[in-house]
Structures are given as structure tokens and as C-alpha cells.
Design an enzyme around this catalytic site. Structure first.
Site, PDB file in Angstrom:
ATOM      1  N   LYS A  37       1.341  -1.072   0.210  1.00  0.00           N
ATOM      2  CA  LYS A  37      -0.068   0.249   0.280  1.00  0.00           C
ATOM      3  C   LYS A  37       0.749   1.706  -0.199  1.00  0.00           C
ATOM      4  CE  LYS A  37      -1.668   1.294   3.594  1.00  0.00           C
ATOM      5  NZ  LYS A  37      -2.635   2.082   4.846  1.00  0.00           N
ATOM      6  N   ARG A  95      -9.320  -1.142   8.804  1.00  0.00           N
ATOM      7  CA  ARG A  95      -8.729  -1.679   8.940  1.00  0.00           C
ATOM      8  C   ARG A  95      -7.752  -0.995  10.421  1.00  0.00           C
ATOM      9  NH1 ARG A  95      -3.248  -0.135   9.256  1.00  0.00           N
ATOM     10  NH2 ARG A  95      -2.481   0.277   7.649  1.00  0.00           N
ATOM     11  N   GLN A 117     -10.597   9.438  10.181  1.00  0.00           N
ATOM     12  CA  GLN A 117      -9.830   8.300  10.911  1.00  0.00           C
ATOM     13  C   GLN A 117     -10.977   8.281  12.338  1.00  0.00           C
ATOM     14  OE1 GLN A 117      -9.129   4.693  12.086  1.00  0.00           O
ATOM     15  NE2 GLN A 117      -8.612   5.276   9.830  1.00  0.00           N
ATOM     16  N   ARG A 177     -23.469  10.853  14.888  1.00  0.00           N
ATOM     17  CA  ARG A 177     -24.732   9.608  14.584  1.00  0.00           C
ATOM     18  C   ARG A 177     -24.885   9.368  13.575  1.00  0.00           C
ATOM     19  NH1 ARG A 177     -26.831  12.423  18.397  1.00  0.00           N
ATOM     20  NH2 ARG A 177     -26.078  11.302  20.570  1.00  0.00           N
ATOM     21  N   GLY A 188      -2.730   6.862  16.016  1.00  0.00           N
ATOM     22  CA  GLY A 188      -2.082   8.090  14.813  1.00  0.00           C
ATOM     23  C   GLY A 188      -0.257   7.666  14.942  1.00  0.00           C
ATOM     24  N   ASP A 237       2.489   6.597  13.459  1.00  0.00           N
ATOM     25  CA  ASP A 237       2.759   5.901  12.843  1.00  0.00           C
ATOM     26  C   ASP A 237       4.501   6.246  12.049  1.00  0.00           C
ATOM     27  OD1 ASP A 237       1.667   7.901  11.733  1.00  0.00           O
ATOM     28  OD2 ASP A 237      -0.198   6.194  10.053  1.00  0.00           O
ATOM     29  N   LYS A 249       6.905  10.600  15.704  1.00  0.00           N
ATOM     30  CA  LYS A 249       5.263  10.770  15.887  1.00  0.00           C
ATOM     31  C   LYS A 249       5.548  10.767  17.893  1.00  0.00           C
ATOM     32  CE  LYS A 249       2.413  10.917  11.969  1.00  0.00           C
ATOM     33  NZ  LYS A 249       1.584  10.829  10.750  1.00  0.00           N
TER      34      LYS A 249
END
Length: 336
Positions: free
Chosen positions: A69, A112, A140, A177, A235, A237, A241
Site C-alpha cells: 500500500k 482496518r 479516521q 450519529r 496516530g 505511525d 510522532k
């Protein structure tokens, strides 16, 4: 060589939250059992905080596929009427090397990744948890809330904090919602959603904390955290970070999706470099899902799950989408 090309609309018709959670759990178990291979990630920052990308790849022997990816964040895309998150997934046949499918990757990534954060809560949070705190109100965040509601249908309260753009946090809270119902088929009519700019007050009231920001210095402080809290630090990744105070890790039970990758680029990177914890304090969550190791041992324990992210999850979800897409005639077959 023929390959199926699927866009976001095609994928949304065949990939759903609950089976994605199951698929991700299976990938975690395969990874920890040595039945799947995650290869090193390639990172590149074009412009700090504005444009970056990474390439994640891996091999699923049980599915006889490998793939990668390529995903990037491009903050300037908003002005160009383009998504800020751009991603594609390529899936190849193990035996011939033929490209099987090319898929738009942002929706699969969202599902995922939402599944990953929720799986951490499913296996490590207290079973009576009813309050969720989400740091970050980007796209996200909706996937994280949706997935957590699947594994904790008894949630009563969800705090949403966008500390950089409080108005966005308010909009998100007012719309979530409806989005959950329309995008994921999840009825959240019994859940109270509240935007907050005061994490120091909301976090002590929360059982589960999920962080989904690109922060590079801690936002959540150790002194705010009550005993028994679970963290899914989604977060972080990329190297550097950091979303939560490294001191939160001291004495906590810490799980990761892939030990080498998380040490390199996950939330655990800085606590390990600073000597707060050691590599030996990390356990891969696949062993917990398989029942080979213990998770939470008391209601007072702090638990942390650091899912740095593996292409294995994207490849598994993409393989499912390709199979169902072929059955339903979705996507376009291209002769390469």
C-alpha cells in the site's frame, strides 16, 4: 495478465466493519504465529506537517498473495478539492507475480485502522467500559468510534477533542450519529457525543482513550490518567510522532501489532529511546488474541495498545474486496 480495479464506491459495497475486525484479528494471529510477513516500511517527508508518504508491504502465505500500500497525507489537497489522504493498494499472486487487483486504499485503510484501535479496546479495556475519549476529529475518528461501538455496544458517552480546531470538533460531534448510521449502519441513538477542548477534565472520566492525530509531542499528560484506563494510540505511525506522555507507559501493560515496526515508528518509539520501557516490555497482540498470553489482570491496570499499522491488514481486506467484487461484478477488469 488481468487485474480487477476497484474504486471507493465499489469497495464500500462489499467491505464492512464487523467482518473487517474479524479479518484484522486473524492477521494479528497469523503475524504472531509466523504465518505472515511484514516487510520494512519506507517513509518519506516531502514537507514537514504538510506532505508525507509511506509504502507498506507484506506477504500472506495462507492467502497466497503479497502486496503493498502506498499512502500519503497531502494537506494542500483541501484547496484543490481533493482528499488529504491518498492511498492505493496493489495485490499480487504469490506464484506468478501477476497483479490481481488495484484498489483505492483510503476506505480500506479507514476500516482496518478503526478495527485496530477497537481490537485493542476489546482485548485490553475493562469489560464494563462505557465512556470513550477520542483525541482528533479527522476522518479516521469516525472509523474509530464506529469500530469501538461494534465491540462495546454499551458505550454511553463519547468525548471528541480537536484541540487545534475546536469548531471542527463541534461539527464532528453534531454529525457523527448520522454518519455512523449512513456510513456503517450503526445505531448510536443511545450515545451522548460531546465535543471538548478540556482533556484534563474529560480523560479522568473516560475508560477508553483512542488517539488519532499526527502530534509530535505529547498531548495527554500522565497526571490526567486514572487507574484502569485503556489507550489505543493509533496516530503514531511514523518516526518522531508522539501523542501521549511517555510516563504513562511506566508500569503499564503494553501491546503492539508488530514489535520491530513499532519500535521504529510507533508510540513506543520514544518511551523506549528514553528508557521508560524496554523492548522486553512489549507483547504482540496476536498472542493475546490467540490466548497465548495474558492481557489485563486487574481493573486498576493501565493498558496500552500501539497499532503502528501493517500492510498485511490492507492486503487481507483487499483480497476480500476483490473476491466479493468478482462475485458481484463490481470494478473493472483490465488486461495489462
Amino acid at each position: 495478465m488481468k487485474a480487477r480495479v476497484m474504486n471507493k464506491a465499489d469497495i464500500m459495497q462489499v467491505v464492512e466493519m464487523e467482518p473487517t475486525i474479524t479479518a484484522v484479528e486473524n492477521v494479528y494471529k497469523m503475524k504472531s504465529a509466523g504465518e505472515a510477513v511484514a516487510w520494512p516500511t519506507v517513509f518519506h517527508i516531502f514537507e514537514e506537517g504538510v506532505r508525507d508518504m509511506d509504502i507498506r508491504s507484506g506477504y500472506l502465505p495462507g492467502e497466497h498473495v503479497f502486496g503493498h500500500k502506498t499512502i500519503g497525507f497531502f494537506g494542500g489537497n483541501t484547496e484543490k478539492n481533493l482528499p488529504t489522504l491518498m492511498a492505493t493498494i496493489n495485490v499480487f499472486d504469490e506464484y506468478t507475480g501477476s497483479l490481481i487487483g488495484l484498489l483505492e486504499g483510503s476506505y480500506i485503510t479507514g476500516l482496518r485502522t478503526g478495527a485496530a484501535g477497537a481490537i485493542g479496546a476489546k482485548y485490553l479495556a475493562r469489560k464494563d467500559s462505557d465512556t470513550l475519549f477520542v483525541l482528533g476529529a479527522g476522518n479516521q475518528a469516525a472509523f474509530q468510534i464506529g469500530a469501538t461501538l461494534v465491540v462495546f455496544p454499551g458505550l454511553k458517552k463519547v468525548y471528541i477533542a480537536d484541540l487545534l480546531n475546536p469548531d471542527n470538533g463541534k461539527r464532528f460531534a453534531s454529525e457523527i450519529r448520522r454518519r455512523l448510521k449512513e456510513e456503517f449502519g450503526i445505531d448510536a441513538s443511545g450515545v451522548d457525543f460531546e465535543a471538548t477542548v478540556d482533556p484534563a477534565s474529560a480523560i479522568p472520566d473516560s475508560d477508553i482513550v483512542i488517539t488519532v492525530t499526527p502530534a509530535r509531542e505529547p498531548v495527554i499528560r500522565k497526571e490526567w490518567v486514572r487507574p484502569g484506563t485503556h489507550f489505543s494510540t493509533v496516530g503514531s505511525d511514523m518516526e518522531g510522532k508522539e501523542e501521549i506522555d511517555p510516563e504513562i507507559f511506566r508500569g503499564a501493560k503494553v501491546f503492539v501489532d508488530d514489535i520491530p515496526h513499532c519500535i521504529e515508528a510507533g508510540e513506543v518509539e520514544i518511551p523506549i529511546k528514553n528508557g521508560v520501557i524496554a523492548e522486553t516490555d512489549l507483547t504482540e497482540i496476536g498472542t493475546l488474541i490467540a490466548g497465548q498470553t495474558a492481557g489485563r489482570t486487574s481493573d486498576e491496570e493501565i493498558t496500552i495498545y500501539d497499532p503502528c499499522g501493517m500492510a498485511l491488514m490492507d492486503i487481507a481486506a483487499a483480497k476480500v474486496a476483490l473476491t466479493l467484487g468478482a462475485e458481484k461484478g463490481l470494478g473493472v477488469t483490465v488486461d495489462l
